[in-house]
Structure formats: structure tokens, C-alpha cells
Design an enzyme around this catalytic site. Structure first.
Site, mmCIF file in Angstrom:
data_model
loop_
_atom_site.group_PDB
_atom_site.id
_atom_site.type_symbol
_atom_site.label_atom_id
_atom_site.label_comp_id
_atom_site.label_asym_id
_atom_site.label_seq_id
_atom_site.Cartn_x
_atom_site.Cartn_y
_atom_site.Cartn_z
ATOM 1 C CB SER A 124 1.513 -8.831 3.002
ATOM 2 O OG SER A 124 2.304 -10.025 3.645
ATOM 3 C CE1 TYR A 149 5.721 -8.703 1.584
ATOM 4 C CE2 TYR A 149 5.626 -7.103 -0.318
ATOM 5 C CZ TYR A 149 5.036 -8.018 0.498
ATOM 6 O OH TYR A 149 3.845 -8.469 0.105
ATOM 7 C CE LYS A 153 2.377 -5.395 0.161
ATOM 8 N NZ LYS A 153 1.422 -5.077 -1.007
#
Ligand code: WQD
Length: 341
Positions: A124, A149, A153
Site C-alpha cells: 500500500s 495497519y 505492510k
């Protein structure tokens, strides 16, 4: 190739499953349906005209995951499965680290056991953090996300890089998505967030279908052309094509691991997107400009040149396409996918 798609019943996973089949690959889906519905697979089989094997379990279970590689002949993996709500990750960090990293470790163990060396990972743009130069370049070194979050990643990118460098013949592509929106032109599959949508496009679509009263525009006083935040919105069909291109590039990739931005390279403001959606619907929609949402950056978009030069991939669909396809999906499925199997 026979490709295992983790999270294949999800928004981007489902569109990529179709693109893989259309490109001549065969697909096996593994999904725990914690954030998707089994009826998605029925739609995919109807659209593709093919049976799609589905295994429903939590990828963090190493034994089940390793067994899956014994049952199914797998040549490559595209790994979408993971929790992805930025706000939720702040209140549930342990669940996010456990699930997102645990599922990745489990997959890597099974791949090593069965000598599967090709992997495409769903990363992302959030990994660029708050200080990267715009347009975001893949060789930016100081990856630092602003949420648990996003940090999952960043961590998974490091894990995959280290594993790839330690495993002769392994090839891993890290695909950094910007803002995925839109739906398959059939209107049969699309984004179906459970509960109140966090993201802009599905929220606007639910206002248009009458499920939400109005759009709250989070901030109208940013240092941008119209005062609202600018983002790089990319059509999910372009995104799916980018995954096929990356998968098919792995065999000729010289480095063990490589990041690619999947974006258009163009910024679009909240109000520009909102007005485009009104045009797709054919009427004005209610909105109110309210206070800024904490953590939002004013404006960022991708430098998409590496994917163009190395994958031969470029996003082609316009904001108008994104809105028209989203509206076709939402108006044909006002409540999203039906429940059931
Ligand atoms: C876009 C713009 C909002 C909702 C997030 C994640 C990122 C990635 C993509 C996973 C912002 C504004 C939104 C609303 C609004 N996800 N907005 N009213 O924040 O750019 O990126 O989704 O990888 O990690 O951070 O996307 O769609 O939430 O917001 O005004 O009701 O729309 O303020 O400016 P974002 P978004």
C-alpha cells in the site's frame, strides 16, 4: 500458471481472480470470509464460466496452509488476505499484527516446504508515511507508516525482502496501491464494505443509493486547488491488470524482490471525485464540508514510471470510468453481495 489467491473473495482479490482467468491462468482461492461473502465466488464462476476451487480457513493456521499446498498444485501466490481498516487498526493493533503478519509467515513456510518461489504481495502507498516526496518514488528509503495497519505492510515488505534474498530463485513483487476504486463493468462484483464505509468512493455510492444521508467532506481548507484533499484514485480493473503483469514479470525479474507503485500519477480532489459521481448518477447529491479527519495528508500520488518501464503496465481508466462502473455495481446491488453460500 496455477495461482493461489489469498483473500480472493475480497474487493481487489475478486477482480484479480477474473483478470488471471482471462489471461489464461488457473486460480485457487483461499479466504476465511471474515470480510467478504461466499456469494462473491458464485459471481466469479458465473462471470468466468469456470469452477473456482475455494478453501475457507484462516491462513494463520500453518498446518492447514501447508496441507493446502499438498492438495492443490500451486505455481505462484498472490497474497491479498489481511485486515485493512486504518482506524480499526489503531484500536486493535494486536489483532492486526497477529493476522497480517501471521498469515504471511504461514504462507512463506508453506511456500518453502513446497518450493513455490513466486509471490506478488498486496502492499500500500501508506508505507510511504508522511514525509515522502510527491510523486512517491519506489526507491524512497524511509518507509514509516502512520498506523498499525500501515506498519504491518512496512514490516511484511521487510520480511519478504529478507526471505527473498535468502532463498535462491525466489521472486517477489511488492505492489503499492494508491486509492483503489471502481468495479467490474458487468456490475456483478464491486466494493462491498461491511458497516459504515471508511473510504470515500463507497460512501458516496451509498449516499447515491440512499443508504447514507449525505457525504461529509473531511476538510475544505487544505492547501490544494479546491481546498479538499487530493489522492491518486486507480480503477480496480487497472489494479487487477497490474497484478497479472507483475506475476508474469517475476520470471524475468533480475532482483529477488522489487516494489512497484500501482497508481495513475494524477491527483484528484474529494470534490472533483464527488462531482464526477454526480454526473454518473445524473443528479446532485447531498454533502457537507466538515472538519478535517486526523491523519489525512493534503495531497499525494504515485510516480508510476517503474511499472510502465518494467512491467509494461499503465493505468488507462478515467475518473469518469471509475464513477460509472461504481454506480452500475451499486445500483444493481443496493445492499452489496447477498448473504448465503
Ligand atoms: C480519501 C479522501 C478523506 C471519506 C485509505 C487508507 C490507505 C488505503 C486507501 C489500504 C481523504 C476523504 C473520505 C469520507 C471524505 N487503504 N473522505 N469523506 O485515506 O486516502 O487512504 O484508503 O491500503 O491505506 O489510508 O482514502 O477513501 O479514506 O479518503 O472527505 O466520508 O476522501 O479525508 O481526503 P485514504 P479514503
Amino acid at each position: 500458471m496455477r495461482v493461489l489467491v489469498s483473500g480472493g473473495a475480497g474487493y481487489i482479490g475478486s477482480h484479480t481472480v477474473l483478470a488471471l482467468i482471462e489471461a489464461g491462468h488457473s486460480v485457487v482461492v483461499v479466504d476465511d470470509f471474515s470480510n467478504s461473502k461466499p456469494t462473491v465466488v458464485a459471481r466469479l464462476e458465473s462471470l468466468s464460466g469456470q469452477h473456482i476451487p475455494v478453501h475457507a480457513f484462516d491462513l494463520a493456521d500453518i498446518d492447514k496452509t501447508t496441507q493446502l499446498f499438498s492438495i492443490e498444485e500451486i505455481d505462484a501466490v498472490i497474497h491479498f488476505a489481511g485486515f485493512k481498516a486504518v482506524g480499526e487498526s489503531v484500536s486493535k493493533p494486536l489483532e492486526y499484527y497477529q493476522n497480517n503478519l501471521g498469515s504471511t509467515f504461514s504462507l512463506l513456510h508453506a511456500m518453502r516446504r513446497h518450493e513455490v518461489k513466486k509471490l506478488v504481495f498486496s502492499s500500500s502507498a501508506t508505507v510511504y508515511g508522511d514525509n515522502a516526496p510527491v510523486p512517491y518514488p519506489e526507491d524512497y528509503e524511509h518507509l514509516a507508516a502512520a498506523s498499525p495497519y500501515g506498519r504491518t505492510k512496512v514490516m511484511i515488505e521487510h520480511v519478504l525482502s529478507d526471505v527473498a534474498h535468502a532463498t535462491p530463485g525466489q521472486r517477489i513483487a511488492l505492489l503499492r496501491y494508491f486509492n483503489p476504486v471502481g468495479a467490474h463493468p458487468s456490475g456483478e462484483i464491486g466494493e462491498d464494505p461491511q458497516g459504515i464505509p471508511n473510504n470515500l468512493m463507497p460512501f458516496v455510492a451509498q449516499v447515491a443509493i440512499g443508504r447514507r444521508e449525505k457525504l461529509e467532506v473531511f476538510g475544505g481548507d487544505y492547501p490544494t486547488a479546491d481546498g479538499t484533499c487530493e489522492r491518486d484514485y486507480i480503477h480496480v480493473q487497472d489494479l487487477a491488470a497490474g497484478h497479472v503483469a507483475a506475476l508474469e514479470h517475476l520470471d524475468t525479474m533480475s532482483e529477488p524482490v522489487r516494489a512497484f507503485n500501482l497508481g495513475t500519477g494524477t491527483g484528484t480532489s474529494v470534490m472533483e471525485l464527488f462531482r464526477a459521481f454526480e454526473k454518473a448518477v445524473g443528479r446532485e447529491l447531498p454533502y457537507e464540508v466538515v472538519g478535517r479527519r486526523p491523519g489525512d495528508l493534503p495531497a499525494y500520488w504515485a510516480d508510476p514510471s517503474r511499472a510502465r518501464d518494467e512491467l509494461g503496465w499503465t493505468a488507462t481508466r478515467t475518473i469518469e470510468d471509475m464513477c460509472a462502473d461504481t454506480w452500475r455495481w451499486q445500483s444493481a446491488n443496493p445492499q452489496g453481495f447477498p448473504d448465503g453460500s
